[in-house]
Design a protein around this motif. Structure first.
Motif, mmCIF file in Angstrom:
data_model
loop_
_atom_site.group_PDB
_atom_site.id
_atom_site.type_symbol
_atom_site.label_atom_id
_atom_site.label_comp_id
_atom_site.label_asym_id
_atom_site.label_seq_id
_atom_site.Cartn_x
_atom_site.Cartn_y
_atom_site.Cartn_z
ATOM 1 N N ASP A 1 0.856 -1.262 0.017
ATOM 2 C CA ASP A 1 -0.012 0.032 -0.137
ATOM 3 C C ASP A 1 0.758 1.360 -0.059
ATOM 4 O O ASP A 1 0.459 2.116 -0.355
ATOM 5 C CB ASP A 1 -0.766 -0.025 1.282
ATOM 6 N N GLN A 2 2.159 1.230 0.441
ATOM 7 C CA GLN A 2 2.956 2.402 0.700
ATOM 8 C C GLN A 2 3.875 2.365 -0.478
ATOM 9 O O GLN A 2 4.837 3.416 -0.437
ATOM 10 C CB GLN A 2 3.696 2.325 2.047
ATOM 11 N N LEU A 3 4.018 1.525 -1.278
ATOM 12 C CA LEU A 3 5.210 1.635 -2.330
ATOM 13 C C LEU A 3 4.598 1.630 -3.812
ATOM 14 O O LEU A 3 3.404 1.390 -4.131
ATOM 15 C CB LEU A 3 6.117 0.214 -1.912
ATOM 16 N N SER A 4 5.319 2.078 -4.576
ATOM 17 C CA SER A 4 5.235 2.047 -5.873
ATOM 18 C C SER A 4 4.757 0.775 -6.543
ATOM 19 O O SER A 4 5.128 -0.440 -5.812
ATOM 20 C CB SER A 4 6.271 2.671 -6.990
ATOM 21 N N GLN A 5 4.184 0.580 -7.681
ATOM 22 C CA GLN A 5 3.624 -0.531 -8.082
ATOM 23 C C GLN A 5 4.855 -1.347 -8.733
ATOM 24 O O GLN A 5 5.598 -0.780 -9.454
ATOM 25 C CB GLN A 5 2.532 -0.376 -9.384
ATOM 26 N N PRO A 6 4.759 -2.828 -8.859
ATOM 27 C CA PRO A 6 6.036 -3.397 -9.238
ATOM 28 C C PRO A 6 6.128 -3.341 -10.673
ATOM 29 O O PRO A 6 7.244 -3.236 -11.083
ATOM 30 C CB PRO A 6 5.432 -5.032 -8.884
ATOM 31 N N ALA A 7 4.979 -3.154 -11.563
ATOM 32 C CA ALA A 7 5.476 -3.030 -12.894
ATOM 33 C C ALA A 7 6.006 -1.823 -13.340
ATOM 34 O O ALA A 7 6.532 -1.258 -14.430
ATOM 35 C CB ALA A 7 3.936 -3.079 -13.628
ATOM 36 N N SER A 8 5.781 -0.765 -12.405
ATOM 37 C CA SER A 8 6.430 0.589 -12.567
ATOM 38 C C SER A 8 7.329 0.950 -11.265
ATOM 39 O O SER A 8 6.806 1.960 -10.803
ATOM 40 C CB SER A 8 5.480 1.797 -12.913
ATOM 41 N N TYR A 9 8.135 0.293 -10.800
ATOM 42 C CA TYR A 9 8.753 0.268 -9.402
ATOM 43 C C TYR A 9 9.327 1.497 -9.545
ATOM 44 O O TYR A 9 9.478 2.114 -8.222
ATOM 45 C CB TYR A 9 9.378 -0.791 -9.069
ATOM 46 N N SER A 10 10.089 2.166 -10.471
ATOM 47 C CA SER A 10 10.821 3.396 -10.269
ATOM 48 C C SER A 10 9.982 4.588 -10.355
ATOM 49 O O SER A 10 10.247 5.582 -10.246
ATOM 50 C CB SER A 10 11.821 3.277 -11.540
ATOM 51 N N HIS A 11 8.758 4.410 -10.587
ATOM 52 C CA HIS A 11 7.763 5.748 -10.811
ATOM 53 C C HIS A 11 7.186 5.853 -9.273
ATOM 54 O O HIS A 11 6.093 5.292 -8.922
ATOM 55 C CB HIS A 11 6.602 5.445 -11.785
ATOM 56 N N VAL A 12 7.869 6.668 -8.646
ATOM 57 C CA VAL A 12 7.407 6.968 -7.267
ATOM 58 C C VAL A 12 6.617 8.127 -7.149
ATOM 59 O O VAL A 12 7.096 9.269 -7.205
ATOM 60 C CB VAL A 12 8.385 7.028 -6.300
ATOM 61 N N THR A 13 5.211 8.149 -7.312
ATOM 62 C CA THR A 13 4.154 9.481 -7.528
ATOM 63 C C THR A 13 4.079 10.204 -6.344
ATOM 64 O O THR A 13 4.660 9.572 -5.033
ATOM 65 C CB THR A 13 3.063 8.874 -8.076
ATOM 66 N N PRO A 14 3.737 11.373 -6.342
ATOM 67 C CA PRO A 14 3.371 11.882 -5.334
ATOM 68 C C PRO A 14 2.385 11.364 -4.076
ATOM 69 O O PRO A 14 2.385 11.506 -2.996
ATOM 70 C CB PRO A 14 2.706 13.244 -5.760
ATOM 71 N N ALA A 15 1.454 10.627 -4.826
ATOM 72 C CA ALA A 15 0.464 9.819 -3.952
ATOM 73 C C ALA A 15 1.062 8.751 -3.366
ATOM 74 O O ALA A 15 0.869 8.431 -2.162
ATOM 75 C CB ALA A 15 -0.602 9.085 -4.817
ATOM 76 N N LEU B 1 4.063 6.694 1.642
ATOM 77 C CA LEU B 1 5.057 6.327 2.557
ATOM 78 C C LEU B 1 5.505 7.340 3.731
ATOM 79 O O LEU B 1 6.015 6.839 4.564
ATOM 80 C CB LEU B 1 6.534 6.684 1.421
ATOM 81 N N SER B 2 5.281 8.647 3.388
ATOM 82 C CA SER B 2 5.537 9.765 4.665
ATOM 83 C C SER B 2 4.551 9.296 5.862
ATOM 84 O O SER B 2 5.063 9.205 6.678
ATOM 85 C CB SER B 2 5.144 11.086 4.170
ATOM 86 N N THR B 3 3.374 8.721 5.652
ATOM 87 C CA THR B 3 2.576 8.340 6.673
ATOM 88 C C THR B 3 3.090 7.207 7.352
ATOM 89 O O THR B 3 2.988 7.261 8.643
ATOM 90 C CB THR B 3 1.204 8.051 5.967
ATOM 91 N N TRP B 4 3.433 6.338 6.456
ATOM 92 C CA TRP B 4 4.130 5.166 7.205
ATOM 93 C C TRP B 4 5.364 5.454 8.183
ATOM 94 O O TRP B 4 5.683 4.958 9.241
ATOM 95 C CB TRP B 4 4.446 4.131 6.221
ATOM 96 N N TRP B 5 6.170 6.398 7.616
ATOM 97 C CA TRP B 5 7.326 7.005 8.255
ATOM 98 C C TRP B 5 6.947 7.640 9.407
ATOM 99 O O TRP B 5 7.882 7.499 10.307
ATOM 100 C CB TRP B 5 8.222 7.906 7.084
ATOM 101 N N GLN B 6 5.998 8.421 9.301
ATOM 102 C CA GLN B 6 5.739 9.209 10.602
ATOM 103 C C GLN B 6 5.237 8.283 11.582
ATOM 104 O O GLN B 6 5.554 8.003 12.873
ATOM 105 C CB GLN B 6 4.280 10.095 10.168
ATOM 106 N N HIS B 7 4.365 7.129 11.301
ATOM 107 C CA HIS B 7 3.816 6.186 12.411
ATOM 108 C C HIS B 7 5.163 5.427 12.977
ATOM 109 O O HIS B 7 5.239 5.053 14.225
ATOM 110 C CB HIS B 7 3.188 5.068 11.517
#
Length: 764
Positions: free
Chosen positions: A286-300, A305-311
């Motif tokens: 849920d917190q990571l980019s899609q496997p088929a486009s793993y390098s495409h780390v979108t703002p969403a 990721l930031s939410t997980w990092w805060q937790h």
């Protein structure tokens, strides 16, 4: 910097100095160590038919043993050379160990998570070191630092009869300037399903099994890490997490709820009070980019990721960490006393700490002689008349060199033909490679053939075509003629039909003609030549390939698209560096006109260690040199200083060239104006660049380096005043990617240009 034998080697301040020299922005930026995840690539050993040269062969992971129908490896070697197309590993007899499909899944997952964490650190602008695949056996293990290590906490001090902590490894250790240390265990469970066309979540039982193992590994790693920092910052916050990139948070929570014993173990390890809380503290799909486009780390994705990092991490600030203590801890894990090695199948240990070292080592691996089974089959079939086609970086020129070498060893003269300025560098490289391989052969044939160069300009007139036919027919020996024609297009451009005419007349005049041609486009190939499409990318990192693919994918009517071999590249590569031709100090419409752009490009090259001579630390890759760099533009305005007969400068060098020289970089310029005003010098410089003879940064129009490649390429947008009239910026960008970005094997630097506005016009 004090070396390993220095009396200062036990000084913590000295180790901090070494770390800050390797990582100048250690207190403000995020670093990955190693900067690139190097993959376990399933190679087999084979011999190239007719040449006796050893080659690595891409092979499915289930069969990384001997390649069928390929003769055993011979002893013929190629001397070490940075840009030899026939480069082999130092030990040609080294047999790669079997690489299993599970190894490839783990490599993919490791790279997937690392790219996401890297983007998270970059977006938050925080000081952090992301250490991956940290082997505790490598901690403070350098012999030169044994005396210093004896005074510090080490993993071996924790070893017991039941547990040998020093044999352990942590998938990720994040050292954060404010929040302390995070240990992460990665499990690739679900990877094979996640990458199928109809992805299905992994079975709960499989997830439970992997999580059970991961918790035990986490607890052991926590014990080791706390011990290692106990003398620097006793009581330092050390947290733990699970990286499950192909398992959803919902599934993980369900697995924990259905297994009370596992839930208790996970909650205890992560410091959670419930399965729901424990799942939130893990980094899942849920917190990571899609496997088929793993390098495409979108703002969403970054938001998740930031939410997980805060937790998990950013909820508190560890007041025990000062700047010095933070650097001391970093120095223990990645400093000179600890080995930071990367996997290398031939057993030679290579240490990679910095981005520049990663570029150098990944570039070296991408330059090895690697062939596909299709290419080996083509060499086995040995047809007389062939046209190799396919997108950049698929090994077309490599096969031309191998076929030319076969002919030379059989005693035939090889005619290397260039029909245009655009193919001059490629033909000079092919000829140089053949001459080098032949002269270095320890067991040369009694009467080898000779390499003969032919340079024409078909663009000017049909007369050159007839001259080429006359010259080549005169070289017929025993009824045979052997010709190599690289960067030969046969399309409707001015030179295309003339190349077709050349091939047709040679085929008519020499019944026993042997001609291998190569070009990017697969249209209008002469009927006498058999098309052989090559589509597996071999010579550039995926991070670069993704930029080139943008253009190739739009031009599939004339260029074959890339295909997937099913075998990973040696590494994904470093992310593209992006600069901007924008701001008060920038001048001109395009970067080639801008002295400030030259200075900023030079600064990036110096950050990579280009021309620095490298690190004093042991087992580091051969450092990047100036000859490893291309700075490429389409602009017709590129030029060096133009001088009159008396040596006076009549027209100054382009702004970007002046900016590079201001920063002390030695530069060779290949521009259209240089060709017009001093053709003899231009030809000499093209030859120099083609064989990488002189250690200089090459600044060039991309027309003049077709077929060549460099580890670092800077792409400068620009315009050709004659040929670009009516072309949109989008089309120009596609051409830049196809012709400039494709010259890069490892590290691409792109200079962005803002669209024309009133403000831009005023600034220029």
């Amino acid at each position: 910097m004090a070396g390993p034998g220095s009396s200062q080697q036990t000084s913590s301040s000295n180790w901090r100095q070494i770390v800050t020299s390797l990582y100048p922005d250690a207190l403000t930026q995020t670093y990955c160590v190693p900067p690139v995840n190097f993959n376990k690539v399933p190679y087999a050993r084979g011999t190239v038919p007719g040449t006796g040269h050893s080659a690595l062969v891409l092979h499915p992971p289930s069969g990384a043993g001997p390649v069928h129908n390929v003769p055993p490896v011979s002893q013929r070697q190629v001397p070490p050379s940075r840009y030899s197309l026939l480069t082999q590993e130092p030990d040609p007899q080294a047999i790669p160990g079997n690489v299993q499909e599970s190894d490839l899944r783990d490599d993919f997952a490791q790279n997937h998570v690392m790219l996401n964490l890297q983007e998270l650190g970059k977006s938050r602008h925080e000081a952090m070191f992301i250490l991956s695949q940290l082997s505790f056996g490598n901690y403070l293990n350098q012999p030169a630092y044994a005396a210093a290590a004896a005074q510090l906490p080490r993993p071996s001090q924790l070893d017991t009869k039941k547990t040998k902590y020093s044999d352990g490894e942590a998938d990720f250790v994040l050292i954060h300037r404010q929040h302390g240390i995070l240990i992460g265990e990665l499990k690739s469970v679900g990877k094979s399903q996640a990458c199928s066309q109809n992805p299905q979540p992994p079975a709960d039982a499989d997830v439970a099994k992997r999580v059970t193992k991961a918790v035990k590994q986490l607890d052991r790693s926590e014990t080791v890490v706390k011990h290692l920092v106990s003398d620097v910052a006793p009581g330092l916050t050390v947290r733990k997490t699970l990286f499950l990139p192909y398992v959803s948070t919902e599934q993980l929570q369900r697995v924990l709820d259905n297994d009370p014993q596992l839930k208790q173990a996970v909650c205890r390890s992560l410091g959670a009070g419930s399965a729901a809380e424990a799942s939130q503290l893990c980094c899942c799909s849920d917190q990571l980019s899609q496997p088929a486009s793993y390098s495409h780390v979108t703002p969403a994705v970054l938001s998740q990721l930031s939410t997980w990092w805060q937790h998990r991490m950013a909820c508190t600030v560890d007041t025990l960490l000062t700047d010095d203590k933070y650097l001391d801890i970093v120095a223990r894990f990645v400093g000179p006393a600890t080995t930071v090695s990367v996997p290398c199948y031939n057993g030679v240990r290579v240490e990679v700490r910095t981005a520049g070292q990663a570029v150098a080592e990944l570039g070296r691996r991408l330059a090895l002689l690697v062939l596909t089974l299709q290419q080996l089959d083509l060499m086995n079939r040995n047809p007389r008349l062939v046209c190799l086609t396919g997108p950049p970086g698929t090994g077309k020129t490599v096969l031309l060199v191998l076929q030319g070498l076969r002919w030379l060893l059989q005693g035939h003269d090889v005619q290397v033909v260039s029909t245009e300025y655009d193919s001059r560098a490629a033909s000079r490289m092919v000829a140089g490679q053949l001459e080098m391989a032949l002269s270095a052969d320890p067991t040369p044939p009694p009467t080898p053939g000779a390499v003969v160069r032919h340079h024409y300009v078909f663009f000017d007139s049909d007369a050159d075509v007839q001259q080429a036919v006359t010259d080549l027919v005169a070289r017929v020996k025993d009824g045979q003629l052997h010709v190599l024609l690289d960067e030969a297009d046969f399309d409707s451009s001015v030179s295309g039909p003339r190349n077709t005419t050349l091939v047709a007349r040679l085929a008519e005049s020499v019944p026993d003609l042997h001609l291998w041609a190569a070009g990017v486009f697969h249209i209008d190939i002469p009927p006498s030549l058999r098309p052989e499409p090559l589509t597996v990318p071999l010579r550039c990192a995926p991070s670069v390939l993704r930029e080139v693919q943008t253009a190739v994918g739009r031009l599939t009517g004339s260029i074959h698209n890339y295909s997937d071999s099913g075998v990973p590249a040696p590494g994904d590569g470093l992310r593209v560096i992006r600069l901007s031709h924008h701001g008060n100090a920038h001048r001109g419409r395009w970067p080639v006109e801008c002295q400030q752009c030259g200075k900023e490009v030079a600064a990036e090259l110096l950050r990579l260690g280009v021309g620095s001579g490298g690190s004093s630390l042991p087992n580091s890759p051969t450092p990047l040199s100036y000859r490893d760099v291309f700075i490429i533009t389409r602009s017709s305005e590129l030029q060096d200083d133009i001088k009159d007969d008396a040596g006076r400068v009549t027209s100054r060098a382009s702004g970007v060239v002046r900016g590079l020289r201001d920063e002390g970089l030695p530069v060779c310029v290949l521009g259209y104006q240089d060709l017009i005003h001093n053709r003899a010098r231009w030809e000499r410089d093209v030859h120099d660049v083609a064989v990488a003879a002189t250690d200089r940064v090459t600044v060039t129009r991309y027309d003049y380096v077709h077929g060549l490649e460099r580890r670092v390429v800077v792409m400068l947008p620009g315009r050709d005043k004659v040929y670009d009239e009516g072309l949109s910026d989008e089309v120009i960008d596609l051409l830049d990617r196809l012709n400039a970005a494709s010259r890069c094997s490892t590290q691409l630097i792109m200079v962005d240009v803002p669209p024309v506005t009133t403000a831009t016009s005023t600034a220029t």
